[in-house]
Design an enzyme around this catalytic site. Structure first.
Site, short mmCIF file in Angstrom:
data_model
loop_
_atom_site.label_atom_id
_atom_site.label_comp_id
_atom_site.label_asym_id
_atom_site.label_seq_id
_atom_site.Cartn_x
_atom_site.Cartn_y
_atom_site.Cartn_z
N TYR A 13 3.98 -3.47 -7.57
CA TYR A 13 3.18 -4.54 -7.54
C TYR A 13 3.96 -5.69 -7.79
O TYR A 13 3.56 -6.88 -7.44
CB TYR A 13 2.15 -4.33 -8.59
N ASP B 233 -9.38 5.16 -7.61
CA ASP B 233 -10.39 5.10 -6.50
C ASP B 233 -10.96 6.30 -6.17
O ASP B 233 -12.09 6.49 -5.87
CB ASP B 233 -9.99 4.37 -5.39
N LYS C 123 6.39 11.07 -9.36
CA LYS C 123 6.77 11.70 -8.07
C LYS C 123 8.47 11.77 -8.35
O LYS C 123 9.22 11.42 -7.68
CB LYS C 123 6.81 10.74 -6.97
N ASP D 211 0.98 13.67 -5.75
CA ASP D 211 0.48 14.27 -4.57
C ASP D 211 -0.53 15.68 -5.05
O ASP D 211 -1.76 15.87 -4.40
CB ASP D 211 1.16 14.73 -3.43
N ASP E 213 -3.75 2.98 -9.17
CA ASP E 213 -4.59 2.18 -8.24
C ASP E 213 -5.23 3.45 -7.48
O ASP E 213 -6.38 3.34 -7.25
CB ASP E 213 -3.91 1.22 -7.38
C1 IPM Z 1 -7.66 -2.75 -8.77
C2 IPM Z 1 -7.63 -3.60 -7.29
C3 IPM Z 1 -6.57 -4.54 -7.34
C4 IPM Z 1 -5.34 -3.60 -7.78
C5 IPM Z 1 -6.44 -5.37 -6.31
C6 IPM Z 1 -7.92 -6.13 -6.03
C7 IPM Z 1 -5.49 -6.45 -6.55
O1 IPM Z 1 -7.48 -2.67 -6.09
O2 IPM Z 1 -7.79 -3.25 -9.58
O3 IPM Z 1 -7.69 -1.48 -8.54
O4 IPM Z 1 -4.79 -3.15 -6.59
O5 IPM Z 1 -4.80 -3.46 -8.83
MG MG Z 2 -7.79 -0.69 -6.85
#
Ligand code: IPM
Ligand code: MG
Length: 355
Positions: free
Chosen positions: A142, A249, A189, A221, A245
């Site tokens: 990042y 999700d 990884k 993975d 990240d």
């Molecule tokens: C998160 C989001 C952020 C990230 C974006 C909006 C910059 O996806 O907080 O997980 O990638 O960290």
């Molecule tokens: Mg995110």
């Protein structure tokens, strides 16, 4: 107690869900006699519209002067569809994380008994799931060097980590594991990436300081697969920025809706609390956004920053009760009537006042 909070509602559904948390905070303040000062600031696309900067200095100053930050969401499709845009809302969040030194992102994944049937994964696999992701937040790919070369025909992003950055995030992972079920998974990884090999080496060298914690080292993975197969087998996971990240999700679907999942981003001095769902522009203004992730983020704030255990427990109980009673937004109302964002908030406020 005096609580000074910076409120950054941001974009999309951010303002709607943050409003519900503000209602909950005001009612707790009344009930438990706290003095709350909330100051609003701009961040994300709305800040670009006003200042051409997704994280203006005014907003940074406000955050620095506050005990904690309550954050909504950022993002706007007009930027997603324009890869050439130089100023982007997401830069605001990255700048904010970096400038406030919020190096650790805590993302719990919990399963509510009343929602077991809402998960796309079979009940017996998810029962009892209680995971804590500790995601590194101010380093890695990042923040590494990136750019274009060869007349714009070649692009690169670099992933970089220093040993010290790994030590501080791993320390947090070990400490949480110690307080919980003493299991820590280091996600990497290491069969491919040099940064991952440094992670693994560093975490291995720290094991001796936490003899009761059992550490497993797993490739990202494989973790992505096992998270879906046996989520309840995990407890605390430490990850680099990008792996965290993606995995958080993925993990959010286990509970039945990403609209339930809160997070805390913490550093040595400041902390920010934020639902993980993002700005969800398609839902903006329709009153269908689930406010629970934001309300549970407020609960994390009252716990982590202010150590207000009674208030925290009461919010959590109110949320559990709303889910049990089926007072939910459409994302969780497959078999019953759904409620609007503010109706869910009202129910939670009512529960808090009466309990
Ligand atoms: C998160 C989001 C952020 C990230 C974006 C909006 C910059 O996806 O907080 O997980 O990638 O960290
Ligand atoms: Mg995110």
């Amino acid at each position: 107690m005096k609580l000074k909070i910076a409120v950054l509602p941001g974009d999309g559904i951010g303002p709607e869900v943050t409003n519900e948390s503000i209602k909950v905070l005001n009612c707790l303040a009344k009930k438990f006699n706290h003095e709350v000062e909330m100051n609003h600031g701009l961040v994300g696309a709305i800040a670009i519209d006003h200042y051409n900067d997704p994280y203006p200095d005014e907003t940074h100053k406000l955050c620095l002067e506050s005990d904690a930050v309550l954050f909504g969401a950022i993002g706007d499709p007009k930027y997603d569809n324009d890869p050439k845009a130089k100023v982007r809302p997401e830069q605001g969040l990255l700048k904010l994380r970096k400038k406030l030194g919020l190096y650790a992102n805590l993302r719990p994944t919990i399963v509510f008994d009343s929602l077991l049937g809402m998960s796309p994964i079979k009940e017996d696999r998810i029962t009892g799931t209680d995971i804590l992701f500790v995601r590194e937040l101010t380093g890695g790919i990042y923040f590494g060097e990136r750019g274009r070369k060869n007349d714009d025909n070649y692009a690169f992003d670099t992933c970089q980590y220093s040993r010290d950055e790994i030590i501080r995030i791993a320390k947090m992972g070990f400490e949480y594991a110690q307080k919980r079920s003493k299991k820590l998974c280091c996600v990497d990884k290491a069969n491919i990436l040099e940064t991952s090999r440094l992670w693994r080496e560093t975490v291995q060298s720290m094991e001796k300081n936490y003899p009761e914690v059992k550490v497993s080292y797993e490739f990202v993975d494989a973790v992505a697969m096992r998270l879906i197969q046996w989520p309840s087998s995990y407890d605390v996971l430490i990850t680099s920025n990008l792996f965290g990240d993606i995995l958080t999700d993925e993990a959010s679907v286990i509970s039945g809706s990403i609209g339930l999942m809160p997070s805390a981003s913490v550093g040595s001095n400041n902390a920010l609390y934020e639902p993980i769902h993002g700005s969800y522009p398609e839902a903006t203004g329709k009153k269908i956004a689930n406010p629970i992730a934001s309300i549970l983020s407020l609960s994390m704030m009252l716990d982590h920053t202010f150590n207000l255990k009674n208030e925290t427990n009461l919010i959590n109980k109110a949320v559990e009760n709303s889910l049990l009673k089926g007072i939910t937004t459409p994302d969780l109302s497959k078999d019953h009537k759904s409620y609007a964002t503010d109706e869910v908030g009202d129910y939670i406020v009512e529960f808090i006042l009466n309990n």
